[in-house]
Design a protein around this motif. Sequence first.
Motif, PDB file in Angstrom:
ATOM      1  N   HIS A 105      19.244  15.948 -13.843  1.00 45.86           N
ATOM      2  CA  HIS A 105      20.443  15.176 -14.171  1.00 45.86           C
ATOM      3  C   HIS A 105      21.603  16.103 -14.484  1.00 45.86           C
ATOM      4  O   HIS A 105      21.423  17.255 -14.862  1.00 45.86           O
ATOM      5  CB  HIS A 105      20.189  14.246 -15.360  1.00 45.86           C
ATOM      6  N   TYR A 106      22.809  15.565 -14.326  1.00 47.69           N
ATOM      7  CA  TYR A 106      23.976  16.211 -14.878  1.00 47.69           C
ATOM      8  C   TYR A 106      23.940  15.987 -16.379  1.00 47.69           C
ATOM      9  O   TYR A 106      23.541  14.921 -16.852  1.00 47.69           O
ATOM     10  CB  TYR A 106      25.257  15.601 -14.323  1.00 47.69           C
ATOM     11  N   ALA A 107      24.365  16.988 -17.145  1.00 47.77           N
ATOM     12  CA  ALA A 107      24.462  16.862 -18.600  1.00 47.77           C
ATOM     13  C   ALA A 107      25.846  17.324 -19.027  1.00 47.77           C
ATOM     14  O   ALA A 107      26.343  18.343 -18.538  1.00 47.77           O
ATOM     15  CB  ALA A 107      23.394  17.709 -19.290  1.00 47.77           C
ATOM     16  N   SER A 108      26.445  16.575 -19.941  1.00 45.26           N
ATOM     17  CA  SER A 108      27.761  16.934 -20.449  1.00 45.26           C
ATOM     18  C   SER A 108      27.751  16.846 -21.971  1.00 45.26           C
ATOM     19  O   SER A 108      27.435  15.799 -22.539  1.00 45.26           O
ATOM     20  CB  SER A 108      28.821  15.992 -19.874  1.00 45.26           C
ATOM     21  N   HIS A 176      13.832  26.040 -27.395  1.00 45.17           N
ATOM     22  CA  HIS A 176      15.229  26.393 -27.125  1.00 45.17           C
ATOM     23  C   HIS A 176      16.140  25.353 -27.750  1.00 45.17           C
ATOM     24  O   HIS A 176      15.689  24.289 -28.176  1.00 45.17           O
ATOM     25  CB  HIS A 176      15.462  26.479 -25.612  1.00 45.17           C
ATOM     26  N   GLU A 177      17.416  25.688 -27.819  1.00 45.71           N
ATOM     27  CA  GLU A 177      18.405  24.744 -28.311  1.00 45.71           C
ATOM     28  C   GLU A 177      19.761  25.059 -27.709  1.00 45.71           C
ATOM     29  O   GLU A 177      20.006  26.167 -27.236  1.00 45.71           O
ATOM     30  CB  GLU A 177      18.484  24.764 -29.840  1.00 45.71           C
ATOM     31  N   VAL A 178      20.629  24.055 -27.711  1.00 38.23           N
ATOM     32  CA  VAL A 178      22.021  24.234 -27.335  1.00 38.23           C
ATOM     33  C   VAL A 178      22.812  24.299 -28.631  1.00 38.23           C
ATOM     34  O   VAL A 178      22.810  23.352 -29.418  1.00 38.23           O
ATOM     35  CB  VAL A 178      22.525  23.081 -26.446  1.00 38.23           C
ATOM     36  N   LEU A 179      23.458  25.438 -28.868  1.00 31.30           N
ATOM     37  CA  LEU A 179      24.262  25.594 -30.069  1.00 31.30           C
ATOM     38  C   LEU A 179      25.538  24.766 -29.951  1.00 31.30           C
ATOM     39  O   LEU A 179      25.958  24.398 -28.852  1.00 31.30           O
ATOM     40  CB  LEU A 179      24.586  27.066 -30.291  1.00 31.30           C
ATOM     41  N   THR A 180      26.137  24.457 -31.065  1.00 38.14           N
ATOM     42  CA  THR A 180      27.291  23.554 -31.106  1.00 38.14           C
ATOM     43  C   THR A 180      28.399  23.997 -30.147  1.00 38.14           C
ATOM     44  O   THR A 180      28.773  25.165 -30.099  1.00 38.14           O
ATOM     45  CB  THR A 180      27.844  23.463 -32.538  1.00 38.14           C
ATOM     46  N   THR A 181      28.894  23.028 -29.402  1.00 38.12           N
ATOM     47  CA  THR A 181      29.971  23.271 -28.451  1.00 38.12           C
ATOM     48  C   THR A 181      31.327  23.062 -29.126  1.00 38.12           C
ATOM     49  O   THR A 181      31.450  22.245 -30.041  1.00 38.12           O
ATOM     50  CB  THR A 181      29.853  22.327 -27.244  1.00 38.12           C
ATOM     51  N   HIS A 182      32.324  23.775 -28.637  1.00 42.47           N
ATOM     52  CA  HIS A 182      33.681  23.629 -29.157  1.00 42.47           C
ATOM     53  C   HIS A 182      34.640  23.161 -28.067  1.00 42.47           C
ATOM     54  O   HIS A 182      35.853  23.086 -28.282  1.00 42.47           O
ATOM     55  CB  HIS A 182      34.158  24.948 -29.764  1.00 42.47           C
ATOM     56  N   CYS A 183      34.083  22.864 -26.915  1.00 42.23           N
ATOM     57  CA  CYS A 183      34.814  22.223 -25.817  1.00 42.23           C
ATOM     58  C   CYS A 183      33.749  21.655 -24.885  1.00 42.23           C
ATOM     59  O   CYS A 183      32.568  21.963 -25.037  1.00 42.23           O
ATOM     60  CB  CYS A 183      35.719  23.221 -25.099  1.00 42.23           C
ATOM     61  N   PRO A 184      34.099  20.786 -23.943  1.00 45.69           N
ATOM     62  CA  PRO A 184      33.080  20.219 -23.063  1.00 45.69           C
ATOM     63  C   PRO A 184      32.265  21.298 -22.338  1.00 45.69           C
ATOM     64  O   PRO A 184      32.802  22.325 -21.916  1.00 45.69           O
ATOM     65  CB  PRO A 184      33.893  19.380 -22.080  1.00 45.69           C
ATOM     66  N   ARG A 185      30.965  21.045 -22.225  1.00 45.32           N
ATOM     67  CA  ARG A 185      30.026  21.985 -21.603  1.00 45.32           C
ATOM     68  C   ARG A 185      29.192  21.208 -20.601  1.00 45.32           C
ATOM     69  O   ARG A 185      28.521  20.244 -20.971  1.00 45.32           O
ATOM     70  CB  ARG A 185      29.130  22.586 -22.683  1.00 45.32           C
ATOM     71  N   ASN A 186      29.224  21.589 -19.338  1.00 43.22           N
ATOM     72  CA  ASN A 186      28.573  20.831 -18.273  1.00 43.22           C
ATOM     73  C   ASN A 186      27.503  21.647 -17.562  1.00 43.22           C
ATOM     74  O   ASN A 186      27.629  22.859 -17.405  1.00 43.22           O
ATOM     75  CB  ASN A 186      29.612  20.360 -17.248  1.00 43.22           C
ATOM     76  N   SER A 187      26.463  20.924 -17.124  1.00 39.39           N
ATOM     77  CA  SER A 187      25.370  21.596 -16.411  1.00 39.39           C
ATOM     78  C   SER A 187      24.606  20.589 -15.562  1.00 39.39           C
ATOM     79  O   SER A 187      24.781  19.374 -15.692  1.00 39.39           O
ATOM     80  CB  SER A 187      24.411  22.261 -17.405  1.00 39.39           C
ATOM     81  N   PHE A 188      23.773  21.129 -14.708  1.00 37.43           N
ATOM     82  CA  PHE A 188      22.717  20.365 -14.055  1.00 37.43           C
ATOM     83  C   PHE A 188      21.426  20.855 -14.683  1.00 37.43           C
ATOM     84  O   PHE A 188      21.164  22.058 -14.721  1.00 37.43           O
ATOM     85  CB  PHE A 188      22.714  20.607 -12.545  1.00 37.43           C
ATOM     86  N   THR A 189      20.616  19.937 -15.194  1.00 34.43           N
ATOM     87  CA  THR A 189      19.402  20.283 -15.921  1.00 34.43           C
ATOM     88  C   THR A 189      18.235  19.509 -15.328  1.00 34.43           C
ATOM     89  O   THR A 189      18.370  18.335 -14.989  1.00 34.43           O
ATOM     90  CB  THR A 189      19.563  19.916 -17.410  1.00 34.43           C
TER      91      THR A 189
END
Length: 194
Positions: A105-108, A176-189
């Motif tokens: 999926h796309y993740a945002s 694993h973890e995604v650390l806090t974002t400070h602007c939009p962060r997009n990926s395919f996961t």
Amino acid sequence: MNSIAFAQQIRTNGLGVWPGFLSKSSLQALAADLSECQEAGSFARACTGQGSGHGIHELVRRDTVHWLGRVDNTAAQSNLWVRIDALKKVLNQTLFLGLSEFDGHYASYPDGGFYRRHLDCFKGDSTRVVSLILYLNLAWTAADGGLLRVYGVNSHTDIKPIGGTLVCFLSAESEHEVLTTHCPRNSFTGWFKR
């Protein structure tokens, strides 16, 4: 780097990082495709857990997702599936993992988004074998946050979400973890599965 060297990284370290997996044009096409899906309203809040525990858990995860299928794809999505299938073939030939399927999926992540430390496998379910993250950010700076932190036995590795970078790790072994974002962060996961 090539697919075989990438697979060997995973064999040696349980983690592979491939900067520049996507060309600039492929990155731009996928980033635009993700944006079009967002504009069409096809993203939904991401859930965690399974069974009665399945749901939106604000303290664990704050992102939205749009699952991709194999039919009615855009050109950018079709090209992505070709790359995913080629990578699966090399992983099977090099690591003998018996991978047969892939879900993705796309993740945002919005400003302030995160995903707390976790494994990608549910208890008692070993179908997810290799986790994959492909970053689709057109620009990223250190101030933007959103690093991927992959934990080892006595240390961790932080990976910058730079557009076009591919990351793979063993789903059942790599917390694993995604650390806090400070602007939009997009990926395919997604996940290569047996």
